[in-house]
Each structure stands twice: as structure tokens, then as C-alpha cells.
Motif scaffolding. Structure first.
Motif, mmCIF file in Angstrom:
data_model
loop_
_atom_site.group_PDB
_atom_site.id
_atom_site.type_symbol
_atom_site.label_atom_id
_atom_site.label_comp_id
_atom_site.label_asym_id
_atom_site.label_seq_id
_atom_site.Cartn_x
_atom_site.Cartn_y
_atom_site.Cartn_z
ATOM 1 N N LEU A 131 0.842 -1.206 0.000
ATOM 2 C CA LEU A 131 0.000 0.000 0.000
ATOM 3 C C LEU A 131 0.876 1.255 0.000
ATOM 4 O O LEU A 131 0.588 2.221 -0.698
ATOM 5 N N ALA A 132 1.951 1.216 0.783
ATOM 6 C CA ALA A 132 2.851 2.368 0.855
ATOM 7 C C ALA A 132 3.522 2.604 -0.501
ATOM 8 O O ALA A 132 3.682 3.751 -0.935
ATOM 9 N N ILE A 133 3.898 1.516 -1.188
ATOM 10 C CA ILE A 133 4.518 1.646 -2.514
ATOM 11 C C ILE A 133 3.518 2.270 -3.497
ATOM 12 O O ILE A 133 3.856 3.137 -4.302
ATOM 13 N N GLN A 134 2.261 1.844 -3.396
ATOM 14 C CA GLN A 134 1.221 2.426 -4.258
ATOM 15 C C GLN A 134 1.080 3.925 -3.987
ATOM 16 O O GLN A 134 0.847 4.707 -4.902
ATOM 17 N N ASN A 135 1.239 4.319 -2.734
ATOM 18 C CA ASN A 135 1.169 5.744 -2.396
ATOM 19 C C ASN A 135 2.283 6.528 -3.058
ATOM 20 O O ASN A 135 2.075 7.638 -3.535
ATOM 21 N N HIS A 136 3.471 5.937 -3.070
ATOM 22 C CA HIS A 136 4.596 6.614 -3.714
ATOM 23 C C HIS A 136 4.335 6.772 -5.206
ATOM 24 O O HIS A 136 4.647 7.809 -5.792
ATOM 25 N N ARG A 137 3.776 5.734 -5.818
ATOM 26 C CA ARG A 137 3.436 5.802 -7.250
ATOM 27 C C ARG A 137 2.431 6.918 -7.510
ATOM 28 O O ARG A 137 2.559 7.692 -8.445
ATOM 29 N N LEU A 138 1.452 7.003 -6.629
ATOM 30 C CA LEU A 138 0.417 8.025 -6.761
ATOM 31 C C LEU A 138 1.034 9.415 -6.615
ATOM 32 O O LEU A 138 0.734 10.326 -7.398
ATOM 33 N N ALA A 139 1.905 9.560 -5.616
ATOM 34 C CA ALA A 139 2.554 10.849 -5.380
ATOM 35 C C ALA A 139 3.386 11.254 -6.597
ATOM 36 O O ALA A 139 3.386 12.413 -7.015
ATOM 37 N N HIS A 140 4.072 10.285 -7.194
ATOM 38 C CA HIS A 140 4.915 10.545 -8.367
ATOM 39 C C HIS A 140 4.053 11.022 -9.536
ATOM 40 O O HIS A 140 4.400 11.985 -10.220
ATOM 41 N N LEU A 199 -7.597 4.049 -3.903
ATOM 42 C CA LEU A 199 -8.149 3.719 -5.222
ATOM 43 C C LEU A 199 -8.892 4.913 -5.810
ATOM 44 O O LEU A 199 -8.812 5.173 -7.015
ATOM 45 N N GLU A 200 -9.594 5.653 -4.960
ATOM 46 C CA GLU A 200 -10.310 6.823 -5.461
ATOM 47 C C GLU A 200 -9.326 7.875 -5.973
ATOM 48 O O GLU A 200 -9.546 8.491 -7.018
ATOM 49 N N LEU A 201 -8.229 8.059 -5.229
ATOM 50 C CA LEU A 201 -7.226 9.035 -5.664
ATOM 51 C C LEU A 201 -6.591 8.613 -6.983
ATOM 52 O O LEU A 201 -6.326 9.440 -7.855
ATOM 53 N N PHE A 202 -6.342 7.313 -7.141
ATOM 54 C CA PHE A 202 -5.791 6.806 -8.411
ATOM 55 C C PHE A 202 -6.754 7.112 -9.562
ATOM 56 O O PHE A 202 -6.339 7.534 -10.638
ATOM 57 N N GLU A 203 -8.034 6.897 -9.293
ATOM 58 C CA GLU A 203 -9.048 7.111 -10.337
ATOM 59 C C GLU A 203 -9.100 8.578 -10.739
ATOM 60 O O GLU A 203 -9.142 8.910 -11.932
ATOM 61 N N ARG A 204 -9.076 9.449 -9.742
ATOM 62 C CA ARG A 204 -9.158 10.884 -10.031
ATOM 63 C C ARG A 204 -7.899 11.366 -10.745
ATOM 64 O O ARG A 204 -7.964 12.218 -11.627
ATOM 65 N N THR A 205 -6.752 10.815 -10.361
ATOM 66 C CA THR A 205 -5.500 11.179 -11.026
ATOM 67 C C THR A 205 -5.535 10.731 -12.491
ATOM 68 O O THR A 205 -5.120 11.471 -13.384
ATOM 69 N N ALA A 206 -6.037 9.524 -12.730
ATOM 70 C CA ALA A 206 -6.117 9.015 -14.102
ATOM 71 C C ALA A 206 -7.029 9.899 -14.950
ATOM 72 O O ALA A 206 -6.714 10.201 -16.104
#
Lengths: 80, 219
Positions: free
Chosen positions: A22-31, B198-205
Motif C-alpha cells: 500500500l505504501a509503494i502504491q502511495n509513492h506511485r500516486l505521489a509521483h 483507489l479513489e485518488l488513483f481514479e481521479r489522477t487518471a
């Protein structure tokens, strides 16, 4: 006793692995967010009309899950 | 953060009770303490499956991706629970029955549940369109719920070796209750965090797509 300890250690390891993922996914999101922000502010491509909406959305995303540019309010392994 | 601390304290309390308060079982000895984590994670696995199916059904009714995010988050937590159920159950089986695995009805039903979770993840990973992914995921999730009665009732419907509601000391019951509550809280916390992610990923996409459209239009 060995079996008991093994069971609890394996459970702990599996949960820690999931939290780390989950933490790795957060880093991906932040990037991805950083890239989005950078391309919006320095690309020299002012996107009139869309820009206000887009920056509003970015702010909303950051306020929803971020406390700093690349720091997220999500659990890390140290939280548990 | 406060919620995380409360759940952490509950988990610590449960672990301490399991190791220092619960009495040692006469036949199996200390190994019986595996039961507290085994039952807790098994319950979380089933609850995850039920949550996945329920949220999938709500998505099909309302067509809002928010419910698909809940469904996926519950599926991941459920899969984690099912994995831990199999691992701790296998260690228990080795001590109690002398084998790591046997094709006993309940064990097989849990393995089927684990495979269903894994299958749903694989199918979802192969679909790019979020609504199509959510639709197919929701249908599969609702089918997966059909395995829950099989897991729960396997020991009653079929003849097997798995214990059926064994008699327990009062202190054992209390420790089991604390363990189930704390693990449920922890898994619910994981589901909530993952849903936000998951919601943040969706909004970013969505923003990335909007950005690329705007840039293409300008060029």
C-alpha cells in the motif's frame, strides 16, 4: 511452541507485506501527481479554460490524501 | 491517525491476551493458541468476500465507481484473510493431524474461495475501462459470495476432520472475542485506507486524460 511462533510471525509478515505494498502504491500516486503538477506549471502550455478546473481537482486530490508534495496520509509499515 | 492507534492498541491487547491470559489447552498445548488468529482471519476473509459482493451489487444498481473501489478494497482484505486462514490452518493441521494439507471439505472450500479472489484480481487486471472492469468485477464478486455458505456449513453438510464449534473455557471465549473484534477493526481500517487510495488513483487518471486531451487540442 515453535509452530505457534511461526504461525504468528507468518501472519505478521503477510500483513506487513500488504501494508508495504500500500505504501509503494502511495509513492506511485505521489509521483504521478507530481508529474501532473509539473507538466501543468512548467510546460509552457497554458490550457485556458481547463486549467482552473484541473488545478482545482489537483488541490482536491492533495487535500484528500496528501499533507505535502510527496507525503501521503496513508498507513506505512511504521504505523502498525 | 487516532483510529490507527486505537486499532493498534486493540491488536496489542489481543496478542497479550492470547499469549498470557488464555489458558493452555489440555490436548494440543500451546499450539491451540493458533486458533485465535486462525478464526479471526477466517472471519475477516469471509467478511471481505461478503463486502466485495455487496458493494459490487450496489455498483450494479447505482453505477458509481466509488462502490467498485469499496468492492476491490474489500476483496484485497478478504484475500489477505483467506491466505492467512490457509497458512495458519496448515500449521494447525500439521500439529493436529500430522499433515500440512488434506482435501477436507472446509479446507477445500477455503482454497476455492482463495482461488476465486485470485481469479477476480486477474480478470480485473486485464480490463482497462474502469466501468467495464467494475461491471465484470461486480458480477464475479456476487458469484463469489455463493462460496460463503459452503465454507461456513462445510463441517455440517459434509463429513470431515475440521472441528465443529468445540467446547471452550470462558476465558478462551473472551480472548477469541477480543481477537475477532481487533482483527475485524484492523481489516476494516485497511479496507478504508485502500478505498481512499483507489479513489485518488481514479481521479489522477481522469486528470491525466483531461490533460492529454487539452494538450492535443492545443497542438
Amino acid at each position: 511452541m515453535g509452530t505457534l511462533i511461526t504461525a504468528y510471525l507468518l501472519a505478521w509478515a503477510a500483513v506487513t507485506a500488504y501494508v508495504a505494498w500500500l505504501a509503494i502504491q502511495n509513492h506511485r500516486l505521489a509521483h504521478r501527481l507530481d508529474e501532473l503538477q509539473t507538466s501543468g506549471s512548467t510546460g509552457g502550455r497554458s490550457i485556458q479554460g481547463d486549467k482552473g478546473v484541473e488545478e482545482g481537482s489537483l488541490r482536491a486530490i492533495r487535500s484528500a490524501g496528501f499533507v505535502h508534495k510527496s507525503e501521503v496520509k496513508m498507513p506505512t509499515t511504521s504505523d502498525f | 491517525m487516532a483510529m490507527a492507534m486505537v486499532i493498534l492498541c486493540l491488536l496489542m491487547a489481543a496478542i497479550l491476551l492470547i499469549f498470557f491470559y488464555a489458558p493452555t489447552e489440555a490436548t494440543m498445548g500451546d499450539v491451540q493458541r493458533i486458533l485465535y488468529v486462525h478464526v479471526s482471519v477466517a472471519w475477516c476473509g469471509l467478511a471481505g468476500c461478503l463486502g466485495m459482493g455487496t458493494c459490487g451489487a450496489i455498483y450494479l444498481l447505482r453505477r458509481r465507481l466509488e462502490w467498485d473501489h469499496w468492492s476491490q478494497a474489500a476483496a484485497e482484505a478478504g484475500w489477505l484473510g483467506a491466505t492467512l486462514t490457509l497458512v495458519t490452518g496448515s500449521l494447525w493441521a500439521h500439529e493436529a493431524w500430522g499433515v500440512w494439507w488434506t482435501w477436507e471439505p472446509r479446507l477445500t472450500a477455503v482454497l476455492v474461495l482463495w482461488l476465486i479472489f485470485a481469479g477476480i484480481f486477474l480478470v480485473r487486471a486485464g480490463i482497462e475501462d474502469p466501468h467495464r472492469r467494475a461491471r465484470i468485477g461486480a458480477v464475479l464478486a456476487m458469484l463469489a459470495v455463493a462460496d460463503i455458505p459452503l465454507v461456513v456449513m462445510a463441517t455440517r453438510w459434509f463429513r470431515g476432520m475440521h472441528p465443529v464449534a468445540p467446547e471452550m473455557d470462558q476465558r478462551m471465549r473472551l480472548v477469541l472475542l477480543v481477537a475477532v473484534v481487533s482483527f475485524t477493526g484492523f481489516f476494516a481500517f485497511l479496507v478504508r485506507q485502500r478505498r481512499c487510495q483507489l479513489e485518488l488513483f481514479e481521479r489522477t487518471a481522469t486528470l491525466e486524460v483531461q490533460r492529454s486531451w487539452a494538450v492535443n487540442r492545443e497542438l
